[in-house]
Write an enzyme that holds these catalytic residues in place. Sequence first.
Site, PDB file in Angstrom:
ATOM      1  N   HIS A 133      -9.363  -3.314   0.228  1.00 55.45           N
ATOM      2  CA  HIS A 133     -10.406  -3.671   1.132  1.00 55.45           C
ATOM      3  C   HIS A 133     -10.551  -2.986   2.493  1.00 55.45           C
ATOM      4  O   HIS A 133      -9.819  -3.246   3.526  1.00 55.45           O
ATOM      5  CB  HIS A 133      -9.861  -5.293   1.782  1.00 55.45           C
ATOM      6  CG  HIS A 133     -11.100  -6.179   2.398  1.00 55.45           C
ATOM      7  ND1 HIS A 133     -12.227  -5.821   2.222  1.00 55.45           N
ATOM      8  CD2 HIS A 133     -10.948  -7.374   2.842  1.00 55.45           C
ATOM      9  CE1 HIS A 133     -12.989  -6.525   3.172  1.00 55.45           C
ATOM     10  NE2 HIS A 133     -12.031  -7.624   3.205  1.00 55.45           N
ATOM     11  N   GLN A 136     -11.773  -3.850   6.165  1.00 53.78           N
ATOM     12  CA  GLN A 136     -11.217  -4.795   6.748  1.00 53.78           C
ATOM     13  C   GLN A 136      -9.892  -4.133   7.551  1.00 53.78           C
ATOM     14  O   GLN A 136      -9.560  -4.548   8.713  1.00 53.78           O
ATOM     15  CB  GLN A 136     -10.238  -5.748   5.638  1.00 53.78           C
ATOM     16  CG  GLN A 136      -9.307  -6.918   6.190  1.00 53.78           C
ATOM     17  CD  GLN A 136     -10.300  -7.811   6.824  1.00 53.78           C
ATOM     18  OE1 GLN A 136     -10.788  -8.510   6.330  1.00 53.78           O
ATOM     19  NE2 GLN A 136      -9.698  -8.142   8.293  1.00 53.78           N
ATOM     20  N   CYS A 270      -6.977 -11.763   7.947  1.00 51.95           N
ATOM     21  CA  CYS A 270      -8.254 -11.335   7.569  1.00 51.95           C
ATOM     22  C   CYS A 270      -9.205 -12.496   7.444  1.00 51.95           C
ATOM     23  O   CYS A 270     -10.429 -12.189   7.631  1.00 51.95           O
ATOM     24  CB  CYS A 270      -8.394 -10.557   6.282  1.00 51.95           C
ATOM     25  SG  CYS A 270      -7.414 -11.486   4.891  1.00 51.95           S
ATOM     26  N   ARG A 315     -14.925  -6.755  12.353  1.00 50.92           N
ATOM     27  CA  ARG A 315     -15.498  -6.312  11.143  1.00 50.92           C
ATOM     28  C   ARG A 315     -16.948  -5.674  11.217  1.00 50.92           C
ATOM     29  O   ARG A 315     -17.114  -4.569  10.578  1.00 50.92           O
ATOM     30  CB  ARG A 315     -15.549  -7.439  10.277  1.00 50.92           C
ATOM     31  CG  ARG A 315     -14.016  -8.216   9.765  1.00 50.92           C
ATOM     32  CD  ARG A 315     -13.130  -6.976   9.128  1.00 50.92           C
ATOM     33  NE  ARG A 315     -13.931  -6.568   8.073  1.00 50.92           N
ATOM     34  CZ  ARG A 315     -14.337  -7.288   6.938  1.00 50.92           C
ATOM     35  NH1 ARG A 315     -13.889  -8.519   6.776  1.00 50.92           N
ATOM     36  NH2 ARG A 315     -14.925  -6.735   5.753  1.00 50.92           N
TER      37      ARG A 315
HETATM   38  N1  NVA Z   1      -6.690 -11.278  -0.517  1.00 52.89           N
HETATM   39  C1  NVA Z   1      -7.981 -12.049  -0.383  1.00 52.89           C
HETATM   40  C2  NVA Z   1      -8.689 -11.444   0.933  1.00 52.89           C
HETATM   41  C3  NVA Z   1      -9.976 -12.201   1.204  1.00 52.89           C
HETATM   42  C4  NVA Z   1     -10.780 -11.459   2.310  1.00 52.89           C
HETATM   43  C5  NVA Z   1      -8.898 -11.979  -1.440  1.00 52.89           C
HETATM   44  O1  NVA Z   1      -9.125 -10.989  -2.166  1.00 52.89           O
HETATM   45  O2  NVA Z   1      -9.327 -13.181  -1.741  1.00 52.89           O
HETATM   46  N1   CP Z   2     -11.970 -11.130   5.589  1.00 50.54           N
HETATM   47  C1   CP Z   2     -12.990 -11.062   4.816  1.00 50.54           C
HETATM   48  O1   CP Z   2     -13.395 -10.157   4.017  1.00 50.54           O
HETATM   49  O2   CP Z   2     -13.727 -12.450   4.884  1.00 50.54           O
HETATM   50  P1   CP Z   2     -14.939 -12.754   3.931  1.00 50.54           P
HETATM   51  O3   CP Z   2     -14.159 -12.817   2.657  1.00 50.54           O
HETATM   52  O4   CP Z   2     -15.439 -13.869   4.436  1.00 50.54           O
HETATM   53  O5   CP Z   2     -15.997 -11.655   3.862  1.00 50.54           O
END
Ligand code: NVA
Ligand code: CP
Length: 333
Positions: A133, A136, A270, A315
């Site tokens: 990510h 992020q 996050c 973000r």
């Molecule tokens: N680890 C989480 C992050 C969400 C922003 C997911 O992948 O669901």
């Molecule tokens: N932190 C993040 O990526 O949030 P969302 O899943 O809401 O985009």
Amino acid sequence: MDFYGRDFLRILDFSEDELLYMLSTAKKFKEYKKTGRAHKIFPNKNIAILFEKTSTRTRCSFEVAGYDLGMGVTYLEPTGSQMGHKESIADTARVLARIYDGIEYRGFSQEIVNGLAQYSKVPVWNGLTNECHPTQALGDFMTIEEHFGRLKGLTLAFVGDTRNNVANSLMVMSAKMGVNFIACGPESLRPANEIVEACRPIAEKNGCTITVTSNIADLNGRADVIYTDVWLSMGEDKEKWGERIQLLTPYRVDMEMMNRAKPETVFLHCLPSFHDLNTAVARDVYEKYGISEMEVSNEVFESERSLVFEEAENRMHTIKAVMFLTLYKKEVK
Ligand code: NVA
Ligand code: CP
């Protein structure tokens, strides 16, 4: 430094200087936004943002950053495109690249976003995959830098499911930025050796360390930032909740953990987060397993040491920087 036309797929693909430049560009855009200075730099450009998983922050950030830069934005939701069902990644990429100037993708394997990038002639930005990510991590480091006024020499501890997408990108970003990284979680959820091995020489070069541990006491007196994320990521089997709760409850971030780290330690997440019973998922988990807080206590989440909403805002500024840098062609006269 030349960003024009490049994809943004992983933190690992960018040098230390390039990442710092992205952060300083984001800072400039944040100032513009706060002072009401218009920056509609790309009135003739359009972007497509593809989401195969749900999102609040990432989607809104790409949309608003796109509009602020003067661009048209098309949102394609999980069921809103042919990709994967009736049309291959390669064909989708070649079609979208004919119509749009940039493509964001959120979804499953990193191979998908890599495939899009391979076949697309316009920049592809990774808005989260199972493996990483990267946008992020940029927003997180902007927040850390704003709070402490520096990055080098700080220590960031990621506590919980240390092999997830967010943890992976944070480990690489830490190594590149000279920030000591501690992955603290159960043995069975340790980061992949491959990532740790890739990060160690980078960390060494930048004068910081990577620690992988299951012992919460390793944070004591060391962590300037404690970071956690959900115990079950999007796309993972819901049947795993029971096992994850059992494994990860000892790693819940609470005030005792924060205080033992340092009095000035701050909390990041996050988001979204399960810190109370105000979500359907948290209520389901509560009914089944009897826990009312998961990865972080409500006390920490709501405390002054929690920077999660500044982090969420950042973000948008960092995503804007990534889009600007990869779309902006300097005219050579
Ligand atoms: N680890 C989480 C992050 C969400 C922003 C997911 O992948 O669901
Ligand atoms: N932190 C993040 O990526 O949030 P969302 O899943 O809401 O985009």
